[in-house]
Design a protein around this motif. Structure first.
Motif, mmCIF file in Angstrom:
data_model
loop_
_atom_site.group_PDB
_atom_site.id
_atom_site.type_symbol
_atom_site.label_atom_id
_atom_site.label_comp_id
_atom_site.label_asym_id
_atom_site.label_seq_id
_atom_site.Cartn_x
_atom_site.Cartn_y
_atom_site.Cartn_z
ATOM 1 N N LYS A 147 0.992 -1.286 0.008
ATOM 2 C CA LYS A 147 -0.132 -0.082 -0.035
ATOM 3 C C LYS A 147 0.882 1.210 0.064
ATOM 4 C CE LYS A 147 -0.864 -0.847 4.798
ATOM 5 N NZ LYS A 147 -1.996 -1.403 5.857
ATOM 6 N N ALA A 155 3.010 0.031 5.744
ATOM 7 C CA ALA A 155 3.291 -0.497 4.255
ATOM 8 C C ALA A 155 4.469 -1.256 4.319
ATOM 9 C CB ALA A 155 3.444 0.716 3.242
ATOM 10 N N VAL A 169 -3.076 -6.536 -5.231
ATOM 11 C CA VAL A 169 -2.931 -5.233 -4.619
ATOM 12 C C VAL A 169 -3.829 -4.338 -5.496
ATOM 13 C CG1 VAL A 169 -1.583 -3.520 -3.771
ATOM 14 C CG2 VAL A 169 -0.724 -5.676 -3.431
ATOM 15 N N SER A 174 -5.658 -0.576 -3.013
ATOM 16 C CA SER A 174 -4.694 -0.065 -2.101
ATOM 17 C C SER A 174 -3.725 0.830 -2.546
ATOM 18 C CB SER A 174 -3.884 -1.105 -1.507
ATOM 19 O OG SER A 174 -4.834 -2.155 -0.760
#
Length: 223
Positions: A147, A155, A169, A174
């Motif tokens: 992220k 992250a 992802v 994200s």
């Protein structure tokens, strides 16, 4: 070795500093002595500002994309000036020109090509088109995270990552906002052609050399 390098507009145009252009130019000139180099330049903040203004004036998305492409080519011209005689004198507008210009043994530079294609996608398609040995994406973060590292302290950084993980992802959305990474089109091209891809922070031009040595960034596994 054939090397395609994407330099994000957020990297090159962050502060409109000529020093950064000169530093990149020196590194690229040195690399071009032993390797064939193609460079794709992004639009960055100037492109976003022009697109926002165009959209507020009633431009449709294709028109906004067209304006963004023009800005990437202006950014590309600035790097061409910094490179001097080491660069091919024209900015390639498509992949055929990029391949043809490379016959000169000079560094070939291009920006965007057509609406609905990010410069990430352009770089991936170019790498496929010229049969590059490696594709390097120089962006504003250190590599791939699960992220946005600018927004989330937790992250997770990946020194190696599969394309399937990146797509996972992406599907979770994200990466929305300012977190820059390869878009779906670019990932699809890398996956189908098994292109060797590395992502690294380009704010320090020396990272271009470091990522080639495997010292920084993320290596993407095309699975």
């Amino acid at each position: 070795m054939k090397i395609v390098i994407i330099i994000g507009g957020s990297v090159l145009m962050e502060d409109s500093n000529p020093k950064k252009f000169r530093e990149y130019a020196k590194i690229l000139r040195d690399l071009s002595k032993d390797h064939k180099i193609w460079i794709v330049i992004g639009g960055g903040k100037p492109a976003r500002e022009y697109i926002a203004l165009a959209r507020s004036l009633g431009a449709n998305e294709a028109q906004c994309d067209d304006i963004g492409i023009d800005v990437t080519r202006l950014n590309a011209k600035l790097l061409k000036i910094a490179l001097g005689d080491s660069a091919y004198p024209e900015i390639a507008k498509n992949f055929q020109e990029a391949l043809k210009f490379s016959e000169s043994k000079k560094i070939v530079i291009m920006g965007g090509t057509e609406p609905a294609h990010s410069t990430d996608a352009v770089g991936a398609i170019l790498a496929e088109f010229v049969d590059a040995d490696i594709l390097i994406n120089l962006t504003s973060v250190d590599g791939f995270y699960d992220k946005d590292p600018k927004k989330y302290k937790d992250a997770k950084f990946y020194s190696k990552v599969t394309i399937s993980k990146m797509l996972e992802v992406l599907d979770n959305k994200s990466m929305a906002g300012t977190y820059e990474f390869f878009d779906r089109t670019a990932l699809d091209v890398v996956s189908r052609s098994k292109i060797k891809l590395k992502i690294a922070n380009g704010k320090d031009p020396q990272n271009l050399l470091r990522v080639l040595k495997g010292e920084v960034g993320t290596t993407v596994i095309p699975k």
